[in-house]
Design a protein around this motif. Structure first.
Motif, mmCIF file in Angstrom:
data_model
loop_
_atom_site.group_PDB
_atom_site.id
_atom_site.type_symbol
_atom_site.label_atom_id
_atom_site.label_comp_id
_atom_site.label_asym_id
_atom_site.label_seq_id
_atom_site.Cartn_x
_atom_site.Cartn_y
_atom_site.Cartn_z
ATOM 1 N N GLN A 178 25.964 48.437 38.690
ATOM 2 C CA GLN A 178 25.744 47.192 37.969
ATOM 3 C C GLN A 178 27.035 46.374 38.040
ATOM 4 O O GLN A 178 28.123 46.914 38.268
ATOM 5 N N MET A 179 26.902 45.084 37.823
ATOM 6 C CA MET A 179 28.079 44.210 37.901
ATOM 7 C C MET A 179 29.149 44.662 36.914
ATOM 8 O O MET A 179 30.350 44.588 37.210
ATOM 9 N N LYS A 180 28.709 45.163 35.769
ATOM 10 C CA LYS A 180 29.675 45.577 34.735
ATOM 11 C C LYS A 180 30.479 46.811 35.141
ATOM 12 O O LYS A 180 31.448 47.179 34.468
ATOM 13 N N ASP A 181 30.075 47.455 36.247
ATOM 14 C CA ASP A 181 30.836 48.612 36.737
ATOM 15 C C ASP A 181 32.092 48.184 37.494
ATOM 16 O O ASP A 181 32.902 49.050 37.876
ATOM 17 N N SER A 182 32.249 46.897 37.733
ATOM 18 C CA SER A 182 33.482 46.401 38.357
ATOM 19 C C SER A 182 34.650 46.687 37.411
ATOM 20 O O SER A 182 34.715 46.146 36.291
ATOM 21 N N ALA A 183 35.552 47.547 37.870
ATOM 22 C CA ALA A 183 36.653 48.014 37.019
ATOM 23 C C ALA A 183 37.551 48.891 37.877
ATOM 24 O O ALA A 183 37.245 49.161 39.037
#
Lengths: 110, 113
Positions: free
Chosen positions: A79-84
């Motif tokens: 998911q986009m929120k996994d960008s980290a």
């Protein structure tokens, strides 16, 4: 030394699977941890391995091979929120002290 | 549930000035406490850890010191800051049992000018 090596950057597509590898020096090994860190924020605990094999936690899994000094973090259904940044850390010297790698910056694209 | 508080969130200090960063933990007793520093683009470096009141272990020689005046309070200090002290400082706690994960505070971004 207690070098921990992991790739600096990775990119992946939303919905895909990505594997982030980590190698470490095996002497004095005392557990392998994975953390997630969004930009400007504190690291948050994801997973822990002390025995060989795969540990699964929802979309995230972590694998350990103690004889090879090798671990990976597997992220499914990105998911986009996994960008980290994803930090690999090994226990060292007791008292739950952790030695961290420099982290792998993951960018998830649509 | 356990929570960890760290303040301030950001700090800009001139070279040669003193420093005091504070961290407190709630919801647990006799935690192990840690101070880490993260330089830009680099991994977290362990500075100090403590397994009890007044017990401080230093991991790297440096311009900083730590104190634990109460069970759930951990303080990072310096008498005179250097430019090289700039960075992201993170306090963390863990249970006393082996292989318990570390849980981090929100961090303090320190800029020494």
């Amino acid at each position: 030394g207690q070098n921990i090596d992991q790739p600096t950057e990775m990119t992946a597509t939303e919905g895909a699977i990505v594997q982030i590898n980590c190698t470490y020096q095996t002497s004095g090994f005392n557990g392998l941890f994975w953390y997630q860190q969004h930009a400007g924020e504190a690291p948050t605990f994801l997973s822990y391995n002390v025995l060989d094999g795969l540990e699964e936690k929802g979309r995230f899994s972590s694998f350990l091979s103690r004889s090879k000094g090798y671990s990976y973090l597997l992220l499914k259904e990105l998911q986009m929120k996994d960008s980290a940044s994803y930090l690999c850390a090994r226990g060292s010297g007791g008292y739950n002290k952790l030695i961290f790698g420099a982290g792998t910056r993951l960018a998830v694209h649509p | 549930s356990q929570t960890i508080h760290q303040w301030p969130a950001t700090l800009v200090q001139p070279v040669g000035s003193p420093l005091s960063l504070e961290c407190t933990v709630e919801g647990t007793s006799n935690p192990n406490l840690y101070w880490y520093r993260q330089a830009a683009g680099r991994g977290l470096q362990l500075l100090f850890y403590s397994v009890g009141i007044g017990q401080i272990s230093s991991e790297v020689p440096q311009n900083l010191s730590a104190s634990r005046p109460q069970d759930r309070q951990f303080i990072l200090s310096s008498k005179k800051l250097l430019l090289s002290d700039s960075g992201f400082y993170l306090c963390a706690w863990s249970k006393g049992q082996d292989n318990s994960p570390l849980h981090f505070g929100n961090g303090t971004r320190l800029t020494v000018t």
